[in-house]
Design an enzyme around this catalytic site. Sequence first.
Site, mmCIF file in Angstrom:
data_model
loop_
_atom_site.group_PDB
_atom_site.id
_atom_site.type_symbol
_atom_site.label_atom_id
_atom_site.label_comp_id
_atom_site.label_asym_id
_atom_site.label_seq_id
_atom_site.Cartn_x
_atom_site.Cartn_y
_atom_site.Cartn_z
ATOM 1 C CG ASP A 151 -1.929 1.056 1.274
ATOM 2 O OD1 ASP A 151 -2.782 1.028 0.371
ATOM 3 O OD2 ASP A 151 -1.904 1.922 2.171
ATOM 4 C CD GLU A 176 -1.985 2.212 -3.737
ATOM 5 O OE1 GLU A 176 -3.086 2.700 -3.955
ATOM 6 O OE2 GLU A 176 -1.391 2.363 -2.640
HETATM 7 C C1 NOJ Z 1 -4.373 2.915 -0.966
HETATM 8 C C2 NOJ Z 1 -5.529 2.003 -0.695
HETATM 9 O O1 NOJ Z 1 -5.802 1.272 -1.857
HETATM 10 C C3 NOJ Z 1 -6.659 2.892 -0.257
HETATM 11 O O2 NOJ Z 1 -7.879 2.195 -0.213
HETATM 12 C C4 NOJ Z 1 -6.304 3.514 1.060
HETATM 13 O O3 NOJ Z 1 -7.314 4.433 1.431
HETATM 14 C C5 NOJ Z 1 -4.974 4.269 0.985
HETATM 15 N N1 NOJ Z 1 -3.973 3.547 0.280
HETATM 16 C C6 NOJ Z 1 -4.441 4.575 2.360
HETATM 17 O O4 NOJ Z 1 -3.993 3.404 2.983
#
Ligand code: NOJ
Length: 531
Positions: free
Chosen positions: A202, A261
């Site tokens: 993440d 990500e």
């Molecule tokens: C990316 C995640 O996919 C999202 O859902 C989340 O709100 C943010 N990161 C913060 O962790």
Amino acid sequence: MADVPWWRRAVIYQVYVRSLADSDGDGIGDLPGVRAHLAYIADLGVDAVWLTPFYPSPQADAGYDVSDHRDVDPTFGTLADFDALVADAHRLGLRVIVDIVPNHTSSEHPWFRAALAGGPGSAARARYIFREGRDGGERPPNDWPSVFGGSAWERVPDGQWYLHLFAPEQPDLDWTNEEVRAEFDSILRFWLDRGVDGFRIDVAHGLAKDPGLPDLPAGFSVAGAAAAGHPHWDRDDVHAVFRRWRRITDSYRRDVAFVGEAWVETPVQLARYVRPDELHTAFNFEFLLAPWDGPSLRRAIDASIEALAAVGAPATWVLSNHDVVRHVTRYGGGEEGVRRARAAALLLLALPGGAYVYQGEELGLPQVTDLPDEVLQDPTFVRTGGAERGRDGCRVPLPWSGDEPPFGFGPPGSTPWLPQPAGWDRLTAERQASDPDSMLSLYRRALRLRRGVEDEPFEWMDADGADVGVLAFRRGPGFTCVVNVGDGMVDRPAAVGSAAPVLLASDPLADDGRIPGSTAVWYGVPPTARA
Ligand code: NOJ
């Protein structure tokens, strides 16, 4: 090609745990619910599942606010449920990827509680980013906004401020602190020792901050992709973390994979995350963000393949996830949105590398755009004073069966955490399974056929004379994919050859073989015939 690592060409099904299936009737999906649907997922023809966070969490950001990284939230089940899920998945030939959230913890995490109790200057506070405010402490240390709206700083009773790039309930960790780095080494090992096959990272581009914490330079924003020189996105220091993590996964001597990500501006920036000693793969948001037009899609495909090939990493392709508007709706919605989504599915699954399928896209689910204010749960809605409705519309629980809510998502009579539209009775998996023309049947057929070409080389074809709205490429000698991205009918490109049979089309072709608008076609010799 048995020696190609699985993650170089895997199709990974994203399980948004709270919306897949609710086994106990509390309205929220859970691990036993996922487990009960693994056979469906395996039968789709994918290679792996990615489970969004199921860890103990106050759920201020749907589980991306983790208060214990080594357990399962009671809402979602138990560690024993997790182990059983992994065992079942492996038996069905599915790998399991879990979500790691290293940029921040929950404000209920024992570390953050200790940081509050420890006071200014304490070692506990040094795991997070606490600072004195400006103007005698009254104003936040800098002007950074939170991604979810409002300031990225929150003041605590003793006067200091802490950084939270997301919600105030998600304080950012300080990745220059060795204690933080060591803790995440241990968290990775904990899940590796339980048998997981990989991790989705993440906010991978957010871990390193400019140590001077300067104001956001003019022209820089906090949302969207990261421009070079940004004070907290995509900074060079972040790569040392991933090199360290890669040494850990490599030490396991089994085929474990990371997917990062990283919302960065260009594929060249993205490629730096997947250099040979860093993450294995990363989401390619360039493709997701491209509008439905030939030149844009082709540019995104070319730029991604080129930049990733330069570092020896596979491309990955994704159309939807739990943070973006579902692509049926993004591509225009209604019948046209569905046509385009069907064509996009054949494009996605014919491209070289890995692909992600977000739960429900195989059912053609649209974004739910009319959720009433009082059911919205995404912190974005409240933090922007309602200016942004947030991401709940792509997170509505799946319709499995039956004619009325909860459509088999939970036991009869249970109330899903977000209401499902009444019209979803036409979109249930049960209904689509018996309809050869459904989106589900299209995904199932495409995923099976894909196996025959997934290791074949990619090459654009001359779509002779056809306008720039036609994408045509080969995968090896026996397979071609042609996507008519435009609205009008086009001829079957001569380069396809007259002998090649149609393997699959996203919608019916004209009797003379011409391709209607928003339609993709796979031509070739069925893989079994070539084997
Ligand atoms: C990316 C995640 O996919 C999202 O859902 C989340 O709100 C943010 N990161 C913060 O962790």
